[in-house]
Design an enzyme around this catalytic site. Structure first.
Site, PDB file in Angstrom:
ATOM      1  N   ASN A   8       0.864  -1.177   0.000  1.00  0.00           N
ATOM      2  CA  ASN A   8       0.000   0.000   0.000  1.00  0.00           C
ATOM      3  C   ASN A   8       0.903   1.229   0.000  1.00  0.00           C
ATOM      4  O   ASN A   8       1.340   1.693   1.052  1.00  0.00           O
ATOM      5  CB  ASN A   8      -0.908  -0.021   1.235  1.00  0.00           C
ATOM      6  CG  ASN A   8      -1.909   1.130   1.261  1.00  0.00           C
ATOM      7  OD1 ASN A   8      -1.776   2.098   0.512  1.00  0.00           O
ATOM      8  ND2 ASN A   8      -2.890   1.028   2.125  1.00  0.00           N
ATOM      9  N   LYS A  15       3.282   1.124   3.075  1.00  0.00           N
ATOM     10  CA  LYS A  15       2.834   0.181   4.097  1.00  0.00           C
ATOM     11  C   LYS A  15       2.757  -1.198   3.456  1.00  0.00           C
ATOM     12  O   LYS A  15       2.426  -1.318   2.275  1.00  0.00           O
ATOM     13  CB  LYS A  15       1.455   0.586   4.648  1.00  0.00           C
ATOM     14  CG  LYS A  15       1.477   1.872   5.457  1.00  0.00           C
ATOM     15  CD  LYS A  15       0.145   2.150   6.131  1.00  0.00           C
ATOM     16  CE  LYS A  15      -0.891   2.613   5.133  1.00  0.00           C
ATOM     17  NZ  LYS A  15      -2.155   3.036   5.799  1.00  0.00           N
ATOM     18  N   ARG A  90      -2.148  -1.711  -3.860  1.00  0.00           N
ATOM     19  CA  ARG A  90      -3.155  -0.656  -3.864  1.00  0.00           C
ATOM     20  C   ARG A  90      -2.726   0.427  -4.843  1.00  0.00           C
ATOM     21  O   ARG A  90      -1.589   0.906  -4.801  1.00  0.00           O
ATOM     22  CB  ARG A  90      -3.305  -0.042  -2.477  1.00  0.00           C
ATOM     23  CG  ARG A  90      -4.262   1.154  -2.450  1.00  0.00           C
ATOM     24  CD  ARG A  90      -4.121   1.948  -1.182  1.00  0.00           C
ATOM     25  NE  ARG A  90      -4.971   3.141  -1.208  1.00  0.00           N
ATOM     26  CZ  ARG A  90      -4.576   4.348  -0.816  1.00  0.00           C
ATOM     27  NH1 ARG A  90      -3.348   4.530  -0.368  1.00  0.00           N
ATOM     28  NH2 ARG A  90      -5.404   5.368  -0.862  1.00  0.00           N
ATOM     29  N   HIS A 179     -11.229   5.739  -1.843  1.00  0.00           N
ATOM     30  CA  HIS A 179     -11.549   4.869  -0.699  1.00  0.00           C
ATOM     31  C   HIS A 179     -12.461   3.720  -1.114  1.00  0.00           C
ATOM     32  O   HIS A 179     -13.140   3.125  -0.272  1.00  0.00           O
ATOM     33  CB  HIS A 179     -12.231   5.643   0.445  1.00  0.00           C
ATOM     34  CG  HIS A 179     -11.329   6.594   1.160  1.00  0.00           C
ATOM     35  ND1 HIS A 179     -11.809   7.764   1.727  1.00  0.00           N
ATOM     36  CD2 HIS A 179      -9.993   6.579   1.405  1.00  0.00           C
ATOM     37  CE1 HIS A 179     -10.800   8.411   2.287  1.00  0.00           C
ATOM     38  NE2 HIS A 179      -9.681   7.711   2.113  1.00  0.00           N
ATOM     39  N   ASN A 210      -7.961  10.180   8.548  1.00  0.00           N
ATOM     40  CA  ASN A 210      -7.229  11.370   8.146  1.00  0.00           C
ATOM     41  C   ASN A 210      -7.711  11.834   6.774  1.00  0.00           C
ATOM     42  O   ASN A 210      -7.848  13.028   6.516  1.00  0.00           O
ATOM     43  CB  ASN A 210      -5.727  11.083   8.111  1.00  0.00           C
ATOM     44  CG  ASN A 210      -4.925  12.327   7.805  1.00  0.00           C
ATOM     45  OD1 ASN A 210      -5.055  13.333   8.482  1.00  0.00           O
ATOM     46  ND2 ASN A 210      -4.103  12.277   6.771  1.00  0.00           N
ATOM     47  N   ARG A 240      -6.995  18.245   4.504  1.00  0.00           N
ATOM     48  CA  ARG A 240      -7.722  18.675   3.311  1.00  0.00           C
ATOM     49  C   ARG A 240      -9.094  19.205   3.722  1.00  0.00           C
ATOM     50  O   ARG A 240      -9.753  18.628   4.587  1.00  0.00           O
ATOM     51  CB  ARG A 240      -7.883  17.510   2.327  1.00  0.00           C
ATOM     52  CG  ARG A 240      -6.614  17.131   1.610  1.00  0.00           C
ATOM     53  CD  ARG A 240      -6.755  15.851   0.821  1.00  0.00           C
ATOM     54  NE  ARG A 240      -6.483  14.688   1.661  1.00  0.00           N
ATOM     55  CZ  ARG A 240      -6.586  13.427   1.257  1.00  0.00           C
ATOM     56  NH1 ARG A 240      -6.986  13.142   0.037  1.00  0.00           N
ATOM     57  NH2 ARG A 240      -6.303  12.441   2.080  1.00  0.00           N
ATOM     58  N   ARG A 282      -7.911  13.423  17.423  1.00  0.00           N
ATOM     59  CA  ARG A 282      -7.824  13.243  18.872  1.00  0.00           C
ATOM     60  C   ARG A 282      -7.331  14.506  19.550  1.00  0.00           C
ATOM     61  O   ARG A 282      -7.860  14.910  20.601  1.00  0.00           O
ATOM     62  CB  ARG A 282      -6.917  12.053  19.190  1.00  0.00           C
ATOM     63  CG  ARG A 282      -7.459  10.713  18.731  1.00  0.00           C
ATOM     64  CD  ARG A 282      -6.391   9.641  18.755  1.00  0.00           C
ATOM     65  NE  ARG A 282      -5.322   9.929  17.800  1.00  0.00           N
ATOM     66  CZ  ARG A 282      -4.329   9.106  17.513  1.00  0.00           C
ATOM     67  NH1 ARG A 282      -4.254   7.936  18.136  1.00  0.00           N
ATOM     68  NH2 ARG A 282      -3.400   9.429  16.628  1.00  0.00           N
ATOM     69  N   GLY A 330     -14.011   7.413  12.599  1.00  0.00           N
ATOM     70  CA  GLY A 330     -15.358   6.848  12.644  1.00  0.00           C
ATOM     71  C   GLY A 330     -15.494   5.687  13.604  1.00  0.00           C
ATOM     72  O   GLY A 330     -16.526   5.513  14.248  1.00  0.00           O
ATOM     73  N   GLU A 382      -8.565  -2.613   4.545  1.00  0.00           N
ATOM     74  CA  GLU A 382      -8.278  -2.520   3.121  1.00  0.00           C
ATOM     75  C   GLU A 382      -7.248  -3.556   2.681  1.00  0.00           C
ATOM     76  O   GLU A 382      -7.354  -4.119   1.584  1.00  0.00           O
ATOM     77  CB  GLU A 382      -7.791  -1.110   2.793  1.00  0.00           C
ATOM     78  CG  GLU A 382      -8.868  -0.046   2.956  1.00  0.00           C
ATOM     79  CD  GLU A 382      -8.322   1.357   2.822  1.00  0.00           C
ATOM     80  OE1 GLU A 382      -8.527   1.969   1.759  1.00  0.00           O
ATOM     81  OE2 GLU A 382      -7.694   1.848   3.775  1.00  0.00           O
TER      82      GLU A 382
END
Length: 395
Positions: A8, A15, A90, A179, A210, A240, A282, A330, A382
Protein backbone atom coordinates in the site's frame (compact mmCIF):
# COMPACT_ATOMS: atom_id res chain seq x y z
CA UNK A 1 -1.25 -20.14 -1.64
CA UNK A 2 0.96 -19.74 1.40
CA UNK A 3 0.97 -15.93 1.61
CA UNK A 4 0.07 -12.75 -0.23
CA UNK A 5 2.19 -9.65 0.11
CA UNK A 6 0.06 -6.49 0.08
CA UNK A 7 1.80 -3.24 -0.85
CA UNK A 8 0.00 0.00 0.00
CA UNK A 9 2.15 2.85 -1.33
CA UNK A 10 1.10 6.37 -0.43
CA UNK A 11 2.50 9.69 -1.56
CA UNK A 12 5.36 9.54 0.99
CA UNK A 13 5.07 6.08 2.53
CA UNK A 14 4.92 2.37 1.81
CA UNK A 15 2.83 0.18 4.10
CA UNK A 16 3.00 -3.57 3.69
CA UNK A 17 1.40 -6.68 5.13
CA UNK A 18 2.09 -10.35 4.61
CA UNK A 19 -1.28 -12.12 4.82
CA UNK A 20 -2.30 -15.76 4.94
CA UNK A 21 -5.15 -15.67 2.40
CA UNK A 22 -7.42 -18.33 3.87
CA UNK A 23 -7.56 -16.97 7.42
CA UNK A 24 -6.48 -13.36 6.70
CA UNK A 25 -3.93 -13.79 9.50
CA UNK A 26 -1.13 -11.18 9.50
CA UNK A 27 2.21 -12.93 9.21
CA UNK A 28 4.18 -9.67 9.20
CA UNK A 29 3.59 -5.98 8.61
CA UNK A 30 5.46 -2.75 8.40
CA UNK A 31 5.74 0.83 7.30
CA UNK A 32 8.38 2.93 5.57
CA UNK A 33 7.46 6.60 5.84
CA UNK A 34 8.75 10.11 5.18
CA UNK A 35 10.03 9.12 1.77
CA UNK A 36 12.09 11.91 0.22
CA UNK A 37 12.69 13.68 3.55
CA UNK A 38 16.15 13.96 5.15
CA UNK A 39 15.25 11.31 7.71
CA UNK A 40 12.71 8.56 7.18
CA UNK A 41 11.38 5.90 9.50
CA UNK A 42 10.92 2.15 9.18
CA UNK A 43 8.80 -0.04 11.46
CA UNK A 44 8.68 -3.82 10.90
CA UNK A 45 6.55 -6.24 12.95
CA UNK A 46 6.95 -10.01 12.88
CA UNK A 47 4.21 -12.51 13.69
CA UNK A 48 6.00 -13.42 16.94
CA UNK A 49 5.46 -9.91 18.28
CA UNK A 50 8.97 -8.61 17.66
CA UNK A 51 9.20 -5.06 16.34
CA UNK A 52 12.07 -3.20 14.74
CA UNK A 53 12.13 0.56 14.40
CA UNK A 54 14.94 2.49 12.79
CA UNK A 55 15.68 5.84 11.21
CA UNK A 56 16.65 5.61 7.55
CA UNK A 57 17.07 7.88 4.58
CA UNK A 58 14.66 6.80 1.86
CA UNK A 59 15.10 8.67 -1.41
CA UNK A 60 12.10 7.25 -3.26
CA UNK A 61 9.62 4.37 -3.36
CA UNK A 62 12.17 2.06 -4.96
CA UNK A 63 14.46 2.59 -1.98
CA UNK A 64 11.50 2.08 0.35
CA UNK A 65 10.84 -1.32 -1.17
CA UNK A 66 14.49 -2.25 -0.69
CA UNK A 67 14.22 -1.23 2.98
CA UNK A 68 11.21 -3.52 3.37
CA UNK A 69 13.11 -6.49 1.90
CA UNK A 70 16.07 -5.78 4.21
CA UNK A 71 13.75 -5.62 7.24
CA UNK A 72 12.43 -9.11 6.49
CA UNK A 73 16.00 -10.37 6.26
CA UNK A 74 17.03 -8.79 9.57
CA UNK A 75 13.98 -10.43 11.18
CA UNK A 76 15.30 -13.82 10.05
CA UNK A 77 12.61 -14.30 7.41
CA UNK A 78 14.15 -13.45 4.03
CA UNK A 79 11.49 -12.86 1.40
CA UNK A 80 12.74 -15.80 -0.68
CA UNK A 81 11.63 -18.11 2.15
CA UNK A 82 8.21 -16.54 2.75
CA UNK A 83 6.29 -18.52 0.16
CA UNK A 84 4.86 -15.41 -1.45
CA UNK A 85 2.44 -16.62 -4.09
CA UNK A 86 1.09 -13.24 -5.23
CA UNK A 87 1.55 -9.52 -4.61
CA UNK A 88 -1.44 -7.21 -4.33
CA UNK A 89 -0.89 -3.48 -4.93
CA UNK A 90 -3.16 -0.66 -3.86
CA UNK A 91 -3.39 1.91 -6.68
CA UNK A 92 -5.25 5.15 -6.00
CA UNK A 93 -6.29 6.19 -9.51
CA UNK A 94 -7.59 3.78 -12.13
CA UNK A 95 -9.41 6.43 -14.14
CA UNK A 96 -12.13 5.14 -16.43
CA UNK A 97 -9.77 2.42 -17.65
CA UNK A 98 -9.86 0.02 -14.69
CA UNK A 99 -13.13 -1.05 -13.09
CA UNK A 100 -11.91 -4.25 -11.40
CA UNK A 101 -8.76 -5.80 -9.94
CA UNK A 102 -6.29 -6.26 -12.79
CA UNK A 103 -3.27 -8.49 -13.26
CA UNK A 104 -0.24 -6.30 -13.85
CA UNK A 105 1.83 -6.65 -17.00
CA UNK A 106 4.03 -4.08 -18.72
CA UNK A 107 1.05 -2.39 -20.38
CA UNK A 108 -0.98 -2.13 -17.18
CA UNK A 109 2.05 -0.76 -15.32
CA UNK A 110 2.52 1.87 -18.03
CA UNK A 111 -1.16 2.83 -17.85
CA UNK A 112 -0.92 3.26 -14.08
CA UNK A 113 1.97 5.66 -14.59
CA UNK A 114 0.08 7.55 -17.31
CA UNK A 115 -2.83 8.00 -14.91
CA UNK A 116 -0.40 9.81 -12.64
CA UNK A 117 -1.50 13.03 -14.31
CA UNK A 118 -4.81 12.55 -12.46
CA UNK A 119 -3.15 11.52 -9.18
CA UNK A 120 0.34 13.06 -9.14
CA UNK A 121 0.75 12.53 -5.39
CA UNK A 122 0.08 8.80 -5.55
CA UNK A 123 0.26 6.93 -8.85
CA UNK A 124 3.92 7.71 -9.70
CA UNK A 125 5.11 6.39 -6.34
CA UNK A 126 2.83 3.39 -6.61
CA UNK A 127 4.26 2.71 -10.07
CA UNK A 128 7.78 2.78 -8.59
CA UNK A 129 6.74 0.24 -5.94
CA UNK A 130 5.16 -1.96 -8.62
CA UNK A 131 8.32 -1.92 -10.72
CA UNK A 132 10.48 -2.76 -7.70
CA UNK A 133 8.15 -5.57 -6.61
CA UNK A 134 7.96 -7.11 -10.08
CA UNK A 135 11.75 -7.10 -10.28
CA UNK A 136 12.07 -8.72 -6.86
CA UNK A 137 9.25 -11.24 -7.40
CA UNK A 138 9.28 -11.92 -11.14
CA UNK A 139 7.76 -15.38 -10.93
CA UNK A 140 4.52 -14.54 -9.11
CA UNK A 141 1.39 -12.70 -10.28
CA UNK A 142 1.03 -9.04 -9.35
CA UNK A 143 -2.45 -7.54 -9.06
CA UNK A 144 -3.52 -3.89 -8.95
CA UNK A 145 -6.55 -3.09 -6.81
CA UNK A 146 -7.82 0.41 -7.57
CA UNK A 147 -9.38 2.87 -5.10
CA UNK A 148 -11.56 4.17 -7.90
CA UNK A 149 -12.83 0.82 -9.22
CA UNK A 150 -15.74 0.40 -6.79
CA UNK A 151 -17.15 3.76 -7.88
CA UNK A 152 -17.25 2.90 -11.58
CA UNK A 153 -20.88 1.86 -11.03
CA UNK A 154 -21.93 5.47 -10.37
CA UNK A 155 -24.47 6.70 -12.91
CA UNK A 156 -23.41 9.47 -15.25
CA UNK A 157 -25.50 12.08 -13.47
CA UNK A 158 -23.49 11.37 -10.32
CA UNK A 159 -20.02 11.48 -11.87
CA UNK A 160 -20.30 14.18 -14.55
CA UNK A 161 -19.30 17.77 -13.83
CA UNK A 162 -21.33 20.52 -15.47
CA UNK A 163 -18.45 22.07 -17.42
CA UNK A 164 -17.74 22.20 -21.14
CA UNK A 165 -18.07 18.56 -22.20
CA UNK A 166 -15.21 18.80 -24.70
CA UNK A 167 -12.84 20.11 -22.06
CA UNK A 168 -13.97 17.42 -19.63
CA UNK A 169 -13.45 14.64 -22.18
CA UNK A 170 -10.03 15.84 -23.35
CA UNK A 171 -8.65 16.08 -19.83
CA UNK A 172 -10.50 13.25 -18.11
CA UNK A 173 -12.34 15.58 -15.76
CA UNK A 174 -15.10 13.73 -13.97
CA UNK A 175 -15.82 12.45 -10.49
CA UNK A 176 -13.87 9.24 -9.82
CA UNK A 177 -14.27 8.75 -6.08
CA UNK A 178 -11.72 7.14 -3.78
CA UNK A 179 -11.55 4.87 -0.70
CA UNK A 180 -13.42 2.38 -2.87
CA UNK A 181 -11.71 -0.67 -1.40
CA UNK A 182 -12.73 0.42 2.10
CA UNK A 183 -16.31 1.21 1.13
CA UNK A 184 -16.58 -2.16 -0.62
CA UNK A 185 -15.30 -4.32 2.25
CA UNK A 186 -17.17 -2.36 4.93
CA UNK A 187 -20.51 -2.50 3.12
CA UNK A 188 -20.08 -6.24 2.61
CA UNK A 189 -19.13 -6.84 6.25
CA UNK A 190 -22.06 -4.72 7.42
CA UNK A 191 -24.41 -6.96 5.45
CA UNK A 192 -22.77 -10.04 6.98
CA UNK A 193 -23.14 -8.55 10.46
CA UNK A 194 -26.84 -7.90 9.86
CA UNK A 195 -27.32 -11.37 8.38
CA UNK A 196 -28.94 -9.91 5.28
CA UNK A 197 -28.05 -10.20 1.58
CA UNK A 198 -26.19 -7.11 0.47
CA UNK A 199 -28.46 -6.94 -2.59
CA UNK A 200 -31.35 -6.03 -0.27
CA UNK A 201 -29.62 -3.14 1.52
CA UNK A 202 -29.32 0.60 1.10
CA UNK A 203 -26.23 1.71 3.02
CA UNK A 204 -24.42 4.96 3.71
CA UNK A 205 -20.79 4.26 4.58
CA UNK A 206 -18.87 7.02 6.36
CA UNK A 207 -15.11 6.44 6.08
CA UNK A 208 -13.80 8.98 8.57
CA UNK A 209 -10.04 8.97 8.98
CA UNK A 210 -7.23 11.37 8.15
CA UNK A 211 -8.77 11.13 4.69
CA UNK A 212 -12.56 11.03 4.77
CA UNK A 213 -15.35 10.20 2.36
CA UNK A 214 -18.97 9.15 2.29
CA UNK A 215 -20.51 6.63 -0.08
CA UNK A 216 -24.08 5.73 -0.97
CA UNK A 217 -24.22 1.96 -1.58
CA UNK A 218 -27.29 0.35 -3.13
CA UNK A 219 -27.37 -3.44 -3.46
CA UNK A 220 -23.60 -3.56 -2.95
CA UNK A 221 -22.87 -0.98 -5.68
CA UNK A 222 -21.60 2.57 -5.28
CA UNK A 223 -24.11 5.06 -6.67
CA UNK A 224 -22.50 8.22 -5.31
CA UNK A 225 -19.52 9.27 -3.23
CA UNK A 226 -18.18 12.51 -1.79
CA UNK A 227 -14.65 12.54 -3.26
CA UNK A 228 -14.48 13.62 -6.88
CA UNK A 229 -11.85 14.27 -9.55
CA UNK A 230 -9.30 14.12 -6.74
CA UNK A 231 -9.52 13.22 -3.03
CA UNK A 232 -9.87 16.94 -2.24
CA UNK A 233 -13.64 17.09 -2.76
CA UNK A 234 -16.22 16.31 -0.11
CA UNK A 235 -15.79 15.98 3.64
CA UNK A 236 -13.44 17.86 5.95
CA UNK A 237 -10.27 15.80 6.53
CA UNK A 238 -7.06 15.98 8.54
CA UNK A 239 -5.20 18.29 6.15
CA UNK A 240 -7.72 18.68 3.31
CA UNK A 241 -10.72 20.96 3.53
CA UNK A 242 -13.16 19.16 1.24
CA UNK A 243 -15.74 21.16 -0.69
CA UNK A 244 -14.59 24.67 -1.65
CA UNK A 245 -15.96 27.18 -4.14
CA UNK A 246 -13.56 27.06 -7.14
CA UNK A 247 -13.93 30.83 -7.31
CA UNK A 248 -11.90 31.07 -4.10
CA UNK A 249 -8.98 29.41 -5.88
CA UNK A 250 -9.28 31.76 -8.85
CA UNK A 251 -9.24 34.66 -6.39
CA UNK A 252 -6.06 33.36 -4.72
CA UNK A 253 -4.40 32.90 -8.12
CA UNK A 254 -5.19 36.52 -8.97
CA UNK A 255 -3.81 37.53 -5.58
CA UNK A 256 -0.46 36.05 -6.53
CA UNK A 257 -0.53 32.49 -5.25
CA UNK A 258 1.36 30.00 -7.41
CA UNK A 259 -0.17 26.67 -8.41
CA UNK A 260 2.25 24.73 -6.19
CA UNK A 261 1.37 26.98 -3.24
CA UNK A 262 -2.31 26.22 -3.74
CA UNK A 263 -1.52 22.52 -4.01
CA UNK A 264 0.26 22.60 -0.65
CA UNK A 265 -2.52 24.67 0.90
CA UNK A 266 -5.29 22.36 -0.26
CA UNK A 267 -3.58 19.01 0.34
CA UNK A 268 -1.37 19.72 3.34
CA UNK A 269 -2.53 22.93 5.02
CA UNK A 270 -6.30 22.81 5.24
CA UNK A 271 -8.98 20.76 7.01
CA UNK A 272 -8.55 20.28 10.76
CA UNK A 273 -4.93 21.41 10.44
CA UNK A 274 -6.00 24.67 8.84
CA UNK A 275 -8.39 25.41 11.70
CA UNK A 276 -6.27 24.29 14.64
CA UNK A 277 -2.65 23.61 13.67
CA UNK A 278 -3.06 19.84 13.97
CA UNK A 279 -4.67 17.31 11.67
CA UNK A 280 -5.11 14.66 14.38
CA UNK A 281 -8.76 14.47 15.39
CA UNK A 282 -7.82 13.24 18.87
CA UNK A 283 -5.81 16.38 19.52
CA UNK A 284 -8.56 18.58 18.12
CA UNK A 285 -11.14 16.92 20.38
CA UNK A 286 -8.90 17.34 23.42
CA UNK A 287 -8.41 21.02 22.61
CA UNK A 288 -12.15 21.54 22.13
CA UNK A 289 -12.88 19.83 25.46
CA UNK A 290 -10.37 22.19 27.08
CA UNK A 291 -12.28 25.22 25.77
CA UNK A 292 -10.46 26.01 22.52
CA UNK A 293 -12.99 27.83 20.32
CA UNK A 294 -11.18 27.14 17.04
CA UNK A 295 -11.06 23.43 17.80
CA UNK A 296 -14.76 23.44 18.67
CA UNK A 297 -15.51 25.20 15.37
CA UNK A 298 -13.40 22.67 13.46
CA UNK A 299 -15.43 19.78 14.90
CA UNK A 300 -18.70 21.59 14.22
CA UNK A 301 -17.76 22.16 10.57
CA UNK A 302 -16.55 18.55 10.29
CA UNK A 303 -19.84 17.17 11.62
CA UNK A 304 -21.94 19.61 9.59
CA UNK A 305 -20.29 18.49 6.35
CA UNK A 306 -20.87 14.80 7.16
CA UNK A 307 -24.53 15.51 7.97
CA UNK A 308 -24.96 17.38 4.67
CA UNK A 309 -23.79 14.35 2.69
CA UNK A 310 -25.77 12.00 4.91
CA UNK A 311 -28.94 13.92 4.10
CA UNK A 312 -28.15 13.99 0.39
CA UNK A 313 -27.60 10.24 0.27
CA UNK A 314 -30.78 9.53 2.21
CA UNK A 315 -32.60 11.32 -0.61
CA UNK A 316 -30.64 9.54 -3.37
CA UNK A 317 -31.20 6.11 -1.85
CA UNK A 318 -34.84 6.78 -0.94
CA UNK A 319 -33.99 6.12 2.70
CA UNK A 320 -31.40 3.84 4.25
CA UNK A 321 -31.30 0.46 5.93
CA UNK A 322 -27.91 1.09 7.53
CA UNK A 323 -25.48 3.89 8.29
CA UNK A 324 -21.99 2.53 8.84
CA UNK A 325 -19.09 4.34 10.51
CA UNK A 326 -15.55 3.17 9.76
CA UNK A 327 -11.84 4.17 9.71
CA UNK A 328 -9.81 5.70 12.52
CA UNK A 329 -12.10 8.57 13.52
CA UNK A 330 -15.36 6.85 12.64
CA UNK A 331 -14.49 3.71 14.60
CA UNK A 332 -13.05 5.37 17.69
CA UNK A 333 -14.79 8.69 18.34
CA UNK A 334 -18.14 8.10 20.00
CA UNK A 335 -18.79 11.80 20.60
CA UNK A 336 -18.50 12.59 16.90
CA UNK A 337 -20.85 9.74 15.98
CA UNK A 338 -23.38 11.13 18.46
CA UNK A 339 -23.02 14.66 17.04
CA UNK A 340 -23.52 13.44 13.47
CA UNK A 341 -26.65 11.46 14.36
CA UNK A 342 -28.17 14.05 16.72
CA UNK A 343 -31.66 15.21 15.81
CA UNK A 344 -32.16 12.68 13.01
CA UNK A 345 -34.91 10.73 14.77
CA UNK A 346 -37.43 11.88 12.20
CA UNK A 347 -35.36 9.98 9.59
CA UNK A 348 -35.67 6.91 11.79
CA UNK A 349 -32.07 7.28 13.01
CA UNK A 350 -31.62 6.91 16.75
CA UNK A 351 -28.46 5.78 18.50
CA UNK A 352 -28.17 4.17 21.91
CA UNK A 353 -25.77 6.09 24.17
CA UNK A 354 -24.37 3.10 26.04
CA UNK A 355 -23.85 1.09 22.87
CA UNK A 356 -22.17 4.05 21.22
CA UNK A 357 -19.79 4.46 24.17
CA UNK A 358 -18.87 0.77 24.28
CA UNK A 359 -15.10 0.12 24.21
CA UNK A 360 -15.65 -2.88 21.90
CA UNK A 361 -13.51 -2.64 18.77
CA UNK A 362 -15.25 -5.20 16.59
CA UNK A 363 -18.25 -4.79 14.31
CA UNK A 364 -21.13 -3.62 16.47
CA UNK A 365 -24.57 -2.03 16.47
CA UNK A 366 -24.87 1.39 18.12
CA UNK A 367 -28.46 2.18 17.16
CA UNK A 368 -31.32 1.97 19.63
CA UNK A 369 -33.76 -0.93 19.50
CA UNK A 370 -36.50 1.38 18.17
CA UNK A 371 -34.30 2.90 15.44
CA UNK A 372 -35.73 2.12 12.00
CA UNK A 373 -32.25 2.57 10.49
CA UNK A 374 -29.43 0.35 11.70
CA UNK A 375 -26.40 2.38 12.80
CA UNK A 376 -23.22 0.31 12.88
CA UNK A 377 -19.51 0.61 13.50
CA UNK A 378 -17.56 -1.76 11.23
CA UNK A 379 -13.75 -1.71 11.21
CA UNK A 380 -12.25 -1.34 7.76
CA UNK A 381 -9.50 -3.64 6.51
CA UNK A 382 -8.28 -2.52 3.12
CA UNK A 383 -5.21 -4.77 3.15
CA UNK A 384 -7.26 -7.91 3.78
CA UNK A 385 -9.63 -6.86 0.99
CA UNK A 386 -6.71 -6.33 -1.40
CA UNK A 387 -5.45 -9.82 -0.50
CA UNK A 388 -8.93 -11.27 -1.00
CA UNK A 389 -9.35 -9.64 -4.42
CA UNK A 390 -5.83 -10.69 -5.42
CA UNK A 391 -6.50 -14.30 -4.45
CA UNK A 392 -9.85 -14.29 -6.25
CA UNK A 393 -8.25 -13.04 -9.46
CA UNK A 394 -5.22 -15.33 -9.59
CA UNK A 395 -7.05 -18.42 -8.37
Amino acid sequence: MSSILVINAGSSSVKYQLIEPQTEERLASGLVERIGEPEGRLVHRSDDGREEERRVHVADHTAAFAEMVAAFERAGTPVAALGIAAVGHRVVQGGSVFSAPTRIDDLVAAQILELGSLAPLHNPGQHQAIVAARERFPGVPHVAVFDTAFHQTMPQEAYAYAIDSGVAERHGIRRYGFHGTSHQVVSRRAAEFLGRPIESLRQIVLHLGNGASACAVAAGRSIDTSMGFTPLEGLVMGTRGGDLDPGALLHLLREGYAVDELDRLLNHGSGLLGFTGTGDFRDVRAAADAGDDEAALAIAVYAHRVRRYLGAYLVELGGADAIVFTAGVGENNAALRAEICAGLEWFGIRIDGSRNESPDRGARRISADDSRVEVLVVPTDEEAEIARQTRALVG
